[in-house]
Design a protein around this motif. Structure first.
Motif, short mmCIF file in Angstrom:
data_model
loop_
_atom_site.label_atom_id
_atom_site.label_comp_id
_atom_site.label_asym_id
_atom_site.label_seq_id
_atom_site.Cartn_x
_atom_site.Cartn_y
_atom_site.Cartn_z
N LEU A 195 -47.94 -51.73 -13.28
CA LEU A 195 -48.29 -51.60 -11.86
C LEU A 195 -48.17 -50.14 -11.43
CD1 LEU A 195 -48.99 -53.89 -9.86
CD2 LEU A 195 -46.59 -53.88 -9.15
N GLU A 196 -49.05 -49.70 -10.54
CA GLU A 196 -48.95 -48.33 -10.02
C GLU A 196 -47.66 -48.22 -9.20
OE1 GLU A 196 -51.35 -50.53 -9.50
OE2 GLU A 196 -53.33 -49.60 -9.38
N PRO A 197 -46.99 -47.06 -9.24
CA PRO A 197 -45.70 -46.90 -8.55
C PRO A 197 -45.74 -47.30 -7.08
CG PRO A 197 -46.10 -45.02 -9.95
CD PRO A 197 -47.35 -45.86 -10.00
N GLU A 198 -46.85 -46.99 -6.41
CA GLU A 198 -46.91 -47.26 -4.97
C GLU A 198 -46.83 -48.74 -4.65
OE1 GLU A 198 -51.53 -46.22 -5.32
OE2 GLU A 198 -50.96 -46.62 -3.27
N TRP A 199 -47.07 -49.59 -5.68
CA TRP A 199 -47.04 -51.03 -5.47
C TRP A 199 -45.74 -51.67 -5.99
CZ3 TRP A 199 -50.23 -53.41 -2.30
CH2 TRP A 199 -51.49 -52.87 -2.05
N ILE A 200 -44.80 -50.88 -6.43
CA ILE A 200 -43.55 -51.44 -6.96
C ILE A 200 -42.48 -51.39 -5.89
CG2 ILE A 200 -41.73 -51.20 -8.68
CD1 ILE A 200 -43.80 -50.00 -10.58
N SER A 201 -41.97 -52.54 -5.53
CA SER A 201 -40.88 -52.61 -4.55
C SER A 201 -39.70 -51.76 -5.03
CB SER A 201 -40.43 -54.08 -4.40
OG SER A 201 -39.19 -54.15 -3.76
N GLY A 202 -39.19 -50.91 -4.14
CA GLY A 202 -37.99 -50.12 -4.45
C GLY A 202 -38.24 -48.86 -5.24
N PHE A 203 -39.50 -48.58 -5.58
CA PHE A 203 -39.76 -47.44 -6.47
C PHE A 203 -39.27 -46.12 -5.87
CE2 PHE A 203 -42.01 -44.02 -8.48
CZ PHE A 203 -42.15 -44.41 -9.80
N ILE A 260 -46.98 -55.12 -0.41
CA ILE A 260 -46.60 -55.35 -1.82
C ILE A 260 -46.48 -56.85 -2.10
CG2 ILE A 260 -44.72 -55.10 -3.50
CD1 ILE A 260 -44.22 -52.31 -2.36
N GLN A 308 -43.75 -41.24 -11.53
CA GLN A 308 -44.74 -40.34 -10.97
C GLN A 308 -44.25 -39.80 -9.63
OE1 GLN A 308 -48.46 -42.41 -10.95
NE2 GLN A 308 -48.18 -43.09 -13.04
N PRO A 338 -38.33 -57.24 -8.26
CA PRO A 338 -39.58 -56.47 -8.15
C PRO A 338 -40.69 -57.01 -9.04
CG PRO A 338 -37.99 -55.30 -9.52
CD PRO A 338 -37.27 -56.49 -8.94
N ARG A 386 -49.89 -58.53 -2.04
CA ARG A 386 -50.66 -58.30 -3.27
C ARG A 386 -50.15 -59.20 -4.39
NH1 ARG A 386 -52.48 -52.91 -6.56
NH2 ARG A 386 -52.53 -53.89 -8.60
N ASN A 387 -48.81 -59.29 -4.50
CA ASN A 387 -48.25 -60.16 -5.54
C ASN A 387 -48.71 -61.60 -5.36
OD1 ASN A 387 -46.95 -57.88 -6.31
ND2 ASN A 387 -44.89 -58.57 -5.85
N ASN A 415 -51.89 -63.93 -7.76
CA ASN A 415 -51.66 -65.19 -8.44
C ASN A 415 -52.45 -66.37 -7.85
OD1 ASN A 415 -49.38 -64.60 -10.51
ND2 ASN A 415 -48.76 -63.52 -8.65
N LYS A 464 -48.77 -40.62 -3.73
CA LYS A 464 -49.17 -41.71 -2.85
C LYS A 464 -47.90 -42.35 -2.30
CE LYS A 464 -53.40 -43.10 -5.23
NZ LYS A 464 -54.02 -44.17 -6.02
N PRO A 465 -47.76 -42.43 -1.01
CA PRO A 465 -46.55 -43.05 -0.47
C PRO A 465 -46.49 -44.52 -0.84
CG PRO A 465 -48.14 -42.60 1.27
CD PRO A 465 -48.68 -41.97 0.02
N GLN A 466 -45.28 -45.01 -1.01
CA GLN A 466 -45.13 -46.40 -1.39
C GLN A 466 -45.67 -47.31 -0.28
OE1 GLN A 466 -41.43 -47.45 -3.22
NE2 GLN A 466 -41.54 -49.50 -2.41
N LYS A 467 -46.31 -48.37 -0.70
CA LYS A 467 -46.86 -49.32 0.26
C LYS A 467 -45.73 -50.06 0.99
CE LYS A 467 -51.34 -49.04 -0.80
NZ LYS A 467 -51.37 -47.68 -1.32
N ALA A 492 -45.74 -59.86 -10.39
CA ALA A 492 -46.31 -58.51 -10.57
C ALA A 492 -45.96 -57.99 -11.96
CB ALA A 492 -45.74 -57.58 -9.51
N LEU A 512 -43.50 -53.09 2.26
CA LEU A 512 -43.14 -54.28 1.48
C LEU A 512 -44.06 -55.46 1.79
CD1 LEU A 512 -41.15 -55.48 -0.58
CD2 LEU A 512 -39.78 -56.28 1.35
#
Lengths: 307, 139
Positions: free
Chosen positions: A188-196, B18, B6, A179, B21-22, B26, B10-13, A183, B15
């Motif tokens: 990072l905001e939770p919504e952008w963390i893989s697997g959160f 995600i 949290q 993850p 964005r990563n 970079n 907000k629903p997770q984006k 990143a 993959l």
């Protein structure tokens, strides 16, 4: 819900006397649900030993959840004794792919020249299901699968046993996960963390921790986590207990002991309770209970030395 | 570091977004990430340099608001129609799209831009798009 680790190694089996305590078999975890039924996660070489134990009393129905189809997660499948029992029905769940069905992709391994038998020759009744995007149920377990950061289509699982008298208990299993790739996990905001969402407030999180922080720079992008990222991820999702998993095949028992010591120190630095973190070891059994935040946290069970 | 898990307001984006964005984070090429409706959900530091404002400062914008502030504009300085934007084409057709236009930084500096928009698709359908900006002159 109970969990038993049948294989905690990543990448390739790593047998040998220097590996005895943590074990050399690749990923496989058995779950015993509140109705005493069984659920298996991943079919690395650890599943062979699980199958041997089932020979005398083979369950009629077996569900196997595969995170992905790398060999260390499917290699034990054709050595799983219930596959050769005509009275058993096995359902294999795994990630979908635009390229081919789950069955077709697994059949590439269970076929010539890699295997002496073909899927259609297995005596058991076997079916393959590309995991749905929605939550589904197996017995008392509610199961959710989501794609996570690894190489190739890979799932993490969130399994909540709703039938336990003590209240629902949740296991999150993300065996192969990077993850922190590109990143900053800590901010990072939770919504952008893989697997959160999969791991959020899980009673037990089984998570990739293949590398030390020092090893990781030479393995960036390989799909696995260094210690600090595994711990940071676990703290961000507020996992109640953390089991570090998918040990590198080069890491012998003494190395993993040192790695565990460093992980505990880092865990404390991050505000974690040292009684809530452990290294996965073959043969390890854990009882997963709903966590009462006000109650003292029980230390996870350690594996008895083997061999 | 916040260790608070949290609640999922907000629903997770997905993959795909995600990972995009990563990747964009970079890159030294200015790059934007939009959701399936065309709303900007991220842009990188290089894009921030181009616009004169970081993503954190700029906040989440919908396409119409975005157009009023920074463009894109045509050669005469008139706002481009949303239908003409590479992003819109990429999202609607599910195909890559390329275009040229002007944008204006928050400090009032105009830049001529070539932009390539690439849709991000997954099994469940279109998740969004990433758009790379190449200024015709060094920023």
């Amino acid at each position: 819900m109970k969990a038993k680790v049948w294989g905690a190694r990543g990448s390739v089996p790593a047998p040998g006397p220097e590996m005895n305590r943590y074990g050399g078999n690749t990923s496989c975890v058995e779950l015993e649900l509140s109705d005493s039924s069984m659920l298996i996660i991943d079919a690395g070489t650890g599943i062979r030993g699980l199958g041997v134990g089932l020979v005398k009393k083979v369950p009629k129905v077996i569900n196997i959840l595969l995170t992905h189809l790398h060999l260390d997660h499917i290699q034990g499948l054709m050595f799983f004794a219930p596959c050769f029992n005509a009275d058993t029905t096995i359902t294999i769940w795994g990630p979908s792919s635009p390229e081919a069905s789950l069955e077709e992709r697994i059949a590439r391994y269970i076929s010539a020249p890699l295997s002496p038998v073909e899927v259609r020759e297995l005596p058991c009744e076997v079916s393959f299901i590309d995991t749905p995007a929605t939550e589904w149920e197996i017995g008392p377990a509610k199961i959710r699968a989501e794609s996570v950061t690894h190489r190739g289509p890979t799932l993490g699982y969130r399994i909540t046993d709703t039938g336990a008298g003590e209240g629902p208990t949740t296991l999150a299993y993300i065996s192969d996960h990077e993850p922190g790739l590109g990143a900053p996990l800590e901010k990072l905001e939770p919504e952008w963390i893989s697997g959160f969402d999969l791991a959020c407030k899980a009673d037990l999180l089984i998570h990739d921790c293949q590398y030390t922080d020092e090893e990781y720079p030479n393995h960036v992008g390989w799909g696995h986590s260094p210690v600090t990222d595994a711990l940071t991820f676990a703290r961000r999702v507020e996992a109640r207990r953390l089991l570090l998993f998918h040990h590198d095949p080069l890491h012998a028992d003494s190395f993993l002991d040192d790695m565990y010591g460093a992980a505990v120190e880092r865990w404390i630095d991050l505000g974690g309770d040292p009684g809530t973190i452990d290294m996965a070891a073959e043969g390890q059994e854990l009882v997963i209970r709903p966590t009462d935040d006000a109650a003292p946290k029980a230390a996870p069970a350690r594996a008895a030395p083997q061999g | 570091m916040s260790t608070e898990a949290q609640s999922t307001t907000k629903p997770q984006k997905p993959l795909g977004l995600i990972l995009a964005r990563n990747f964009l984070t970079n890159l030294s090429t200015a790059a934007f990430l939009v959701d399936r409706e065309g709303g900007i959900i991220f842009y990188n530091e290089a894009a921030g340099a181009l616009l004169g404002v970081s993503f954190d400062e700029f906040g989440r914008k919908r396409a119409p608001e975005w157009g009023r502030e920074v463009g894109p504009f045509d050669e005469d300085g008139k706002p481009l129609g949303i239908e003409d934007l590479p992003t819109t084409k990429a999202l609607r057709r599910g195909r890559p799209a390329h275009g040229s236009f002007r944008i204006r930084s928050v400090t009032g500096v105009d830049h001529e831009i070539e932009a390539s928009a690439m849709p991000i698709s997954a099994e469940g359908g279109q998740e969004g798009a990433m758009i790379l900006f190449w200024p015709k002159e060094p920023v």
